[in-house]
Design a protein around this motif. Sequence first.
Motif, PDB file in Angstrom:
ATOM      1  N   THR A 148     150.464  39.321  32.709  1.00 34.15           N
ATOM      2  CA  THR A 148     151.145  38.020  32.698  1.00 34.15           C
ATOM      3  C   THR A 148     152.624  38.182  33.023  1.00 34.15           C
ATOM      4  O   THR A 148     153.187  37.429  33.829  1.00 34.15           O
ATOM      5  N   PHE A 149     153.263  39.173  32.396  1.00 32.38           N
ATOM      6  CA  PHE A 149     154.679  39.436  32.685  1.00 32.38           C
ATOM      7  C   PHE A 149     154.869  39.898  34.135  1.00 32.38           C
ATOM      8  O   PHE A 149     155.804  39.465  34.814  1.00 32.38           O
ATOM      9  N   LEU A 150     153.993  40.791  34.599  1.00 37.65           N
ATOM     10  CA  LEU A 150     154.130  41.315  35.960  1.00 37.65           C
ATOM     11  C   LEU A 150     153.974  40.210  37.003  1.00 37.65           C
ATOM     12  O   LEU A 150     154.707  40.180  38.002  1.00 37.65           O
ATOM     13  N   GLU A 151     153.015  39.320  36.782  1.00 32.87           N
ATOM     14  CA  GLU A 151     152.811  38.228  37.739  1.00 32.87           C
ATOM     15  C   GLU A 151     154.028  37.320  37.804  1.00 32.87           C
ATOM     16  O   GLU A 151     154.475  36.929  38.892  1.00 32.87           O
ATOM     17  N   ARG A 152     154.569  36.975  36.632  1.00 29.05           N
ATOM     18  CA  ARG A 152     155.774  36.127  36.629  1.00 29.05           C
ATOM     19  C   ARG A 152     156.946  36.865  37.272  1.00 29.05           C
ATOM     20  O   ARG A 152     157.698  36.282  38.061  1.00 29.05           O
ATOM     21  N   GLY A 153     157.080  38.131  36.938  1.00 32.87           N
ATOM     22  CA  GLY A 153     158.190  38.901  37.487  1.00 32.87           C
ATOM     23  C   GLY A 153     158.099  39.092  38.986  1.00 32.87           C
ATOM     24  O   GLY A 153     159.121  39.059  39.689  1.00 32.87           O
ATOM     25  N   ALA A 154     156.885  39.286  39.505  1.00 35.60           N
ATOM     26  CA  ALA A 154     156.718  39.434  40.946  1.00 35.60           C
ATOM     27  C   ALA A 154     157.065  38.136  41.662  1.00 35.60           C
ATOM     28  O   ALA A 154     157.642  38.146  42.763  1.00 35.60           O
ATOM     29  N   THR A 155     156.741  37.021  41.041  1.00 38.19           N
ATOM     30  CA  THR A 155     157.031  35.707  41.638  1.00 38.19           C
ATOM     31  C   THR A 155     158.532  35.426  41.671  1.00 38.19           C
ATOM     32  O   THR A 155     159.063  34.879  42.648  1.00 38.19           O
ATOM     33  N   THR A 156     159.215  35.818  40.606  1.00 37.33           N
ATOM     34  CA  THR A 156     160.649  35.512  40.492  1.00 37.33           C
ATOM     35  C   THR A 156     161.544  36.638  41.000  1.00 37.33           C
ATOM     36  O   THR A 156     162.764  36.474  41.071  1.00 37.33           O
ATOM     37  N   GLY A 157     160.951  37.782  41.319  1.00 33.67           N
ATOM     38  CA  GLY A 157     161.735  38.895  41.834  1.00 33.67           C
ATOM     39  C   GLY A 157     162.394  39.755  40.779  1.00 33.67           C
ATOM     40  O   GLY A 157     163.239  40.607  41.097  1.00 33.67           O
ATOM     41  N   THR A 158     162.032  39.575  39.520  1.00 33.22           N
ATOM     42  CA  THR A 158     162.636  40.380  38.458  1.00 33.22           C
ATOM     43  C   THR A 158     161.819  41.628  38.126  1.00 33.22           C
ATOM     44  O   THR A 158     162.315  42.529  37.443  1.00 33.22           O
ATOM     45  N   ARG A 160     158.730  44.445  39.932  1.00 26.49           N
ATOM     46  CA  ARG A 160     158.134  44.883  41.186  1.00 26.49           C
ATOM     47  C   ARG A 160     156.755  44.255  41.384  1.00 26.49           C
ATOM     48  O   ARG A 160     155.996  44.075  40.434  1.00 26.49           O
ATOM     49  N   ALA A 161     156.445  43.952  42.632  1.00 27.40           N
ATOM     50  CA  ALA A 161     155.120  43.448  42.972  1.00 27.40           C
ATOM     51  C   ALA A 161     154.184  44.629  43.218  1.00 27.40           C
ATOM     52  O   ALA A 161     154.619  45.735  43.542  1.00 27.40           O
ATOM     53  N   GLY A 162     152.882  44.378  43.044  1.00 31.47           N
ATOM     54  CA  GLY A 162     151.889  45.390  43.369  1.00 31.47           C
ATOM     55  C   GLY A 162     151.698  46.464  42.326  1.00 31.47           C
ATOM     56  O   GLY A 162     151.055  47.486  42.597  1.00 31.47           O
ATOM     57  N   VAL A 163     152.239  46.269  41.140  1.00 32.06           N
ATOM     58  CA  VAL A 163     152.074  47.256  40.071  1.00 32.06           C
ATOM     59  C   VAL A 163     150.750  47.000  39.354  1.00 32.06           C
ATOM     60  O   VAL A 163     150.433  45.848  39.020  1.00 32.06           O
ATOM     61  N   ASP A 164     149.982  48.039  39.120  1.00 34.93           N
ATOM     62  CA  ASP A 164     148.710  47.914  38.405  1.00 34.93           C
ATOM     63  C   ASP A 164     148.996  47.752  36.915  1.00 34.93           C
ATOM     64  O   ASP A 164     149.588  48.660  36.301  1.00 34.93           O
ATOM     65  N   PRO A 165     148.609  46.642  36.298  1.00 34.54           N
ATOM     66  CA  PRO A 165     148.884  46.449  34.865  1.00 34.54           C
ATOM     67  C   PRO A 165     148.298  47.553  33.992  1.00 34.54           C
ATOM     68  O   PRO A 165     148.891  47.916  32.969  1.00 34.54           O
ATOM     69  N   ASP A 166     147.153  48.119  34.401  1.00 37.92           N
ATOM     70  CA  ASP A 166     146.558  49.173  33.587  1.00 37.92           C
ATOM     71  C   ASP A 166     147.401  50.438  33.612  1.00 37.92           C
ATOM     72  O   ASP A 166     147.439  51.184  32.631  1.00 37.92           O
TER      73      ASP A 166
END
Length: 209
Positions: A148-158, A160-166
């Motif tokens: 959830t944090f990664l998806e929001r962060g990738a959208t807002t640029g805060t 990195r995108a493409g990081v595996d949550p696991d």
Amino acid sequence: MTRPTTPPSGAPEGLPDPAGQPVRRDARRNRDKLIAAAQAAFTAADGPVTLEAIARQAGVGIGTLYRHFPTREDLVDAVYAAELDAVTACVPALLDQHPADVALRAWMGRYAAFVATKRGMTDTLRAGFASGRIAPPSRERVTTTIATFLERGATTGTLRAGVDPDDVTTLFIGVFLAIASGASQEQTGRLLDLLTDALRPRTGTGTDS
């Protein structure tokens, strides 16, 4: 001790009663009291806590405790799940109040704090994570939360995108194991800072390829 075949609710324990409840209300209350007592005992203790002491604090007999939690590991798992519920519930508020990277760091700090305060159950938790015994449901919840944090962060640029949550969960559990091993609060903070920094986008400094 002989148990009655039909509890007062009119339905065998564990089956729906006439009101449609899956478990007798008194059984649910006893379970909740045991978890609350265990949470308090594990927080206050400097070392292992006896199950007898938890039963006394909950105001029930040791037999009642064993009916709900046949092993110490079962009780620790239940306390961990309850604490994880509380930590996970704060995610929407954190994302409303902070950028995703700051919110993720704050969430990891809250998780670390609850682990650090449960001194009476850290050894059992640590063994459970190391063996994979409590990993499947709880690890999935942690991974989903991190996603959830990664998806929001990738959208807002805060973040990195493409990081595996696991992958992040694996690193985070490594920090958790260090906390359970007795890492200082300062070191725990530094480890969480390093993990968060690794998830932020790289800035153009002229040295990145």
